[in-house]
Structures are given as C-alpha cells and as structure tokens.
Scaffold this active site. Sequence first.
Site, PDB file in Angstrom:
ATOM      1  N   TYR A 186      36.725  26.522  81.208  1.00 42.42           N
ATOM      2  CA  TYR A 186      36.882  25.781  82.469  1.00 42.42           C
ATOM      3  C   TYR A 186      38.338  25.846  82.918  1.00 42.42           C
ATOM      4  O   TYR A 186      38.615  26.011  84.111  1.00 42.42           O
ATOM      5  CB  TYR A 186      36.439  24.325  82.292  1.00 42.42           C
ATOM      6  N   ASN A 210      26.832  23.645  91.469  1.00 37.77           N
ATOM      7  CA  ASN A 210      26.604  25.033  91.872  1.00 37.77           C
ATOM      8  C   ASN A 210      25.216  25.155  92.496  1.00 37.77           C
ATOM      9  O   ASN A 210      24.219  24.961  91.806  1.00 37.77           O
ATOM     10  CB  ASN A 210      26.706  25.926  90.630  1.00 37.77           C
ATOM     11  N   CYS A 249      27.455  30.177  86.321  1.00 37.19           N
ATOM     12  CA  CYS A 249      28.202  29.060  85.756  1.00 37.19           C
ATOM     13  C   CYS A 249      27.896  28.885  84.268  1.00 37.19           C
ATOM     14  O   CYS A 249      28.612  28.191  83.564  1.00 37.19           O
ATOM     15  CB  CYS A 249      27.941  27.783  86.540  1.00 37.19           C
ATOM     16  N   HIS A 250      26.827  29.560  83.799  1.00 40.55           N
ATOM     17  CA  HIS A 250      26.531  29.475  82.360  1.00 40.55           C
ATOM     18  C   HIS A 250      27.565  30.231  81.530  1.00 40.55           C
ATOM     19  O   HIS A 250      27.601  30.091  80.323  1.00 40.55           O
ATOM     20  CB  HIS A 250      25.126  30.013  82.081  1.00 40.55           C
ATOM     21  N   GLU A 293      22.447  37.858  77.312  1.00 40.44           N
ATOM     22  CA  GLU A 293      23.334  38.895  77.832  1.00 40.44           C
ATOM     23  C   GLU A 293      24.343  39.366  76.790  1.00 40.44           C
ATOM     24  O   GLU A 293      25.348  39.980  77.128  1.00 40.44           O
ATOM     25  CB  GLU A 293      23.994  38.463  79.144  1.00 40.44           C
TER      26      GLU A 293
END
Length: 160
Positions: free
Chosen positions: A90, A113, A121-122, A149
């Site tokens: 962050y 978001n 945002c993850h 991912e």
Amino acid sequence: MPGVRYARAPTPYGDWWLAWTPAGVCAGADPGWTEERFLAWLRRRLGGGVERGAAGDVPRQIDWRLVPPGFRRDVLAACARIPAGTTMSYAELAAAAGHPGAARAVGSAMATNPLPPVVPCHRVVRSDGRIGEYSAGGPARKAAMLLAEGVEVRDGAVRR
DNA sequence: ATACCGGCTAGCC
DNA sequence: GGGCTAGCCGGTA
C-alpha cells in the site's frame, strides 16, 4: 446514461460481473453478487439504460467514469499498472501514484475500487508481506487470486 | 470547521 | 516471529 452493458464474463479468476460502455470497462463485481444486486448497483451510479450484453463484447480499455479525478483516480490508475504475478505494498502504491505517505488512504481507495478485478487491487498487500484485506470477497479470495497468477502465498503472506 | 473511520505503517517491546 | 500503539491520509457526515 444509455449504452451501458453488463455480463457475467470470464476472467483469470473465474466468472465475474463486468459492465462496460463503448469507451471501456467501467465496473466489476465478484462472483458472489447476484445479477439483481449488480444491476441495482449499476443503475444507482449510472442511471437507467443498463442492459445485459454478451460476455464476448467486453472491451479491453478502462472507462474511468465511476472514479472521480483526484486521489482515487491517481491511485487506481497506478494500481492498474501492477503486472500480473507481482505485488506492491500500500505504501509503495501510494508513492507510485504520487502521494507518498498515504498508505492508509490507499487502503480506503482500494476498498472502494468499482472495477475489480480489472483494476487489480488484489495485488496490493501489506508492507510486511501479509495479504491484507479484500473487499471483493475477503482475504481468502485475495490469496486465491494471487495464487492463480503465480504469486507464492504461504500462511496468508507473500514473499517480500 | 471538526470529528470520526478505515483493505496501513513504523517503532517499540 | 508476535502484539500493541501512535501516527498517518483522504473520505464522509
């Protein structure tokens, strides 16, 4: 606001609700939302003229109409540039967006978001590597998305 | 203005 | 590593 379409569309994390205009994708909601909820949410922010579309028609561009210019837009736009398979804290995202020191406020921006998972945002985690919160489905979903991912997640934390 | 609140952080046990 | 805290910033009532 005519010209808004929505569909349950495939993403690397499963089928999510996505909405778009000719200008680009403008909203998203996690698989746990019912169609009614997403539709009501869209209508409240975009007015009438929202119709179901075809999942294959989702554009690649982003339409930022639901994110007012300023801090939130700066932060979400910077977030959109985080590559898949990587994370940023962050605090790092705050600096990258031109607002050093605003880590706490970045958390609030992520929490609102309007286009998950298009604006990823993850991929934003705590400075110490812990996964942090996730409004669009909770920390468990955030961890699953990161794993999907290729990010290593162990005991609710990523490698730093 | 002013007073919370929240997807955080660095510093200190 | 863990737990706690004061400080932080932008949004909202």
